[in-house]
Design an enzyme around this catalytic site. Structure first.
Site, PDB file in Angstrom:
ATOM      1  N   GLU A 265       0.819  -1.211   0.000  1.00 23.37           N
ATOM      2  CA  GLU A 265       0.000   0.000   0.000  1.00 23.37           C
ATOM      3  C   GLU A 265       0.854   1.263   0.000  1.00 23.37           C
ATOM      4  O   GLU A 265       0.425   2.316  -0.447  1.00 23.37           O
ATOM      5  CB  GLU A 265      -0.895  -0.007   1.252  1.00 23.37           C
ATOM      6  CG  GLU A 265      -2.373   0.089   0.934  1.00 23.37           C
ATOM      7  CD  GLU A 265      -3.247  -0.013   2.163  1.00 23.37           C
ATOM      8  OE1 GLU A 265      -4.067  -0.932   2.191  1.00 23.37           O
ATOM      9  OE2 GLU A 265      -3.131   0.805   3.100  1.00 23.37           O
ATOM     10  N   HIS A 286       8.016 -26.622  -0.814  1.00 21.96           N
ATOM     11  CA  HIS A 286       7.427 -27.779  -1.480  1.00 21.96           C
ATOM     12  C   HIS A 286       6.303 -27.373  -2.424  1.00 21.96           C
ATOM     13  O   HIS A 286       5.580 -28.214  -2.933  1.00 21.96           O
ATOM     14  CB  HIS A 286       6.927 -28.779  -0.417  1.00 21.96           C
ATOM     15  CG  HIS A 286       8.034 -29.211   0.501  1.00 21.96           C
ATOM     16  ND1 HIS A 286       8.746 -30.378   0.334  1.00 21.96           N
ATOM     17  CD2 HIS A 286       8.583 -28.595   1.575  1.00 21.96           C
ATOM     18  CE1 HIS A 286       9.675 -30.464   1.280  1.00 21.96           C
ATOM     19  NE2 HIS A 286       9.594 -29.391   2.042  1.00 21.96           N
ATOM     20  N   LYS A 399     -13.123   1.412  -2.312  1.00 22.49           N
ATOM     21  CA  LYS A 399     -14.203   1.706  -1.366  1.00 22.49           C
ATOM     22  C   LYS A 399     -15.307   2.533  -2.036  1.00 22.49           C
ATOM     23  O   LYS A 399     -16.485   2.277  -1.850  1.00 22.49           O
ATOM     24  CB  LYS A 399     -13.648   2.456  -0.139  1.00 22.49           C
ATOM     25  CG  LYS A 399     -12.805   1.574   0.785  1.00 22.49           C
ATOM     26  CD  LYS A 399     -12.405   2.346   2.031  1.00 22.49           C
ATOM     27  CE  LYS A 399     -11.582   1.493   2.974  1.00 22.49           C
ATOM     28  NZ  LYS A 399     -11.167   2.202   4.183  1.00 22.49           N
TER      29      LYS A 399
END
Ligand code: PA5
Length: 406
Positions: A265, A286, A399
């Site tokens: 951010e 893995h 938002k």
């Protein structure tokens, strides 16, 4: 005591000078986003632990089996990371409001059945969809369970110092209120009440945690944060666009999430930025090991080592079918450290430059130091690349769109 180390990096000296200049700019309070530097001086008066915070934490721990902490992003990840680091099996604090999943909320309500519970809602704006909706549901549940008057004593709100929807809700419900200072943005707020209230409820010594962040300036940590910021940006300039933070203890997983938010951010803007990812090793060796060793060579890796302090050793086997008796009697931590050294050597050879941060055995003070180290590195690194490391226009865009579409 933290220790940062790096390999030879071609253009490092030039970036180390840029880091010094970026740090001076940060300190001068005249750089981009300088209205959000409240976290920079942990000892500043505005950052003292708020009155009533420790008492509220003690009260909620005593009267509740579970405290549900509602928040998302910067109002969640810091507290979650610290609790996982210091109380890995904590059941006293659970988190909500981190998604829009109705089934997750339904499961949580079932889990609260027959348990005493309280709510802490952390939202700077008070208008973020996920925590706001989760709070509606859980507040209704709390009132149904305890009645309006008793429920009021079981809610604490952490929000803006003045105004905002959450403060209005708190005032209307007579809930107790703590504040996140205006000059501290979400992802830098872990050492404010946003992080301190939940971690104190989990039983963590917040004075020690804050002590670690205050002690930060007295050591050579500042210089090491500048080294780290310089190394990151020198590698970025040399074409390394991704940073993999490789972690060796499962309880560091959320530290990795906090790291991703902090750097993603802060730096991901204006068409640039190092993409932060985190790897949980040795498990991810893995699954992601192949890519790290042999995939596109556009990444560098930062190994974060912490000794867990566990005394557990490998037992001897009578049959030794698996052939591991040569490890009998050796500490798991020692073997884990060998895994780090082996991975680092292999990936370096494969063309992935490796940085390393050794965090020792992180107790509460050590975690405070580590958080401050990463936040400072992030601010300096962002300034080197010329962005504003303290705003988040991209998050705001999501938002806004969410509100429009709903
Ligand atoms: O870092 C940020 O600013 C964001 O991640 C916010 O913390 C997050 O969106 C939550 O916002 P609020 O605390 O206003 O609910």
């Amino acid at each position: 005591m933290l220790k940062f180390s790096k390999p030879e990096i071609a253009n490092y000296d030039e970036y180390r000078e840029k880091a010094e200049a970026a740090y001076r700019l940060l300190r001068s309070g005249t750089g981009k986003g300088s209205e959000f530097l409240g976290w920079l001086d942990p000892d500043a008066e505005q950052n003292r632990i708020e009155d009533g915070l420790i008492e509220t934490a003690a009260e909620f721990s005593a009267n509740s089996d579970i405290t549900v902490v509602i928040g998302i992003g910067g109002s969640y990840l810091g507290a979650k990371a610290v609790i996982e680091l210091l109380v890995p099996d904590c059941t006293r604090v659970v988190f909500a409001g981190t998604s829009l999943s109705g089934s997750a909320l339904e499961r949580l309500i079932k889990r609260l059945d027959g348990k005493e519970f309280s709510l802490v809602v952390v939202s700077k704006s008070g208008t973020t969809t996920e925590p706001a909706l989760a709070f509606r549901v859980l507040e209704r549940e709390l009132i149904r369970r305890y009645g309006e008057k008793a429920a009021a004593g079981r809610v604490a709100v952490v929000t803006n110092p003045e105004g905002g929807a959450m403060r209005q809700i708190a005032e209307a419900g007579s809930y107790r209120i703590f504040t996140i200072p205006d000059n501290i943005g979400g992802r830098y707020s872990v050492l404010s009440s946003a992080g301190l209230l939940p971690v104190a409820i989990a039983g963590i010594d917040v004075l020690a945690l804050r002590g670690g962040s205050s002690g930060f300036a007295g050591s050579d940590n500042i210089s090491q944060a500048l080294d780290y910021a310089a190394a990151r940006q020198a590698l970025y300039a040399a074409g390394k666009k991704f940073e993999a933070l490789s972690l060796f203890e499962p309880n560091f997983q959320y530290f990795g999430e906090w790291f991703k938010q902090l750097f993603g951010e802060s730096e991901g803007k204006d068409g640039k930025g190092i993409l932060p990812v985190s790897l949980n090793l040795t498990a991810d060796l893995h699954s992601m090991g192949q890519y790290m060793q042999d995939g596109e060579r556009t990444m560098f890796e930062t190994f974060l080592w912490a000794d867990s302090g566990a005394a557990l050793t490998v037992p001897e086997s009578a049959h030794n079918f698996d052939g591991f008796n040569h490890l009998a009697g050796r500490r798991f931590d020692g073997i884990n450290r060998i895994a780090l050294d082996a991975t680092k050597a292999a990936h370096t050879e494969g063309g992935v430059p490796a940085l390393e941060i050794n965090a020792g055995i992180p107790d509460a003070a050590g975690v405070g130091e580590l958080l401050q180290f990463f936040m400072l590195t992030c601010g300096v690194s962002g300034y080197i690349s010329g962005v504003n490391p303290f705003d988040q226009p991209g998050v705001e865009a999501y938002k806004r769109n969410m509100k429009k579409l709903m």
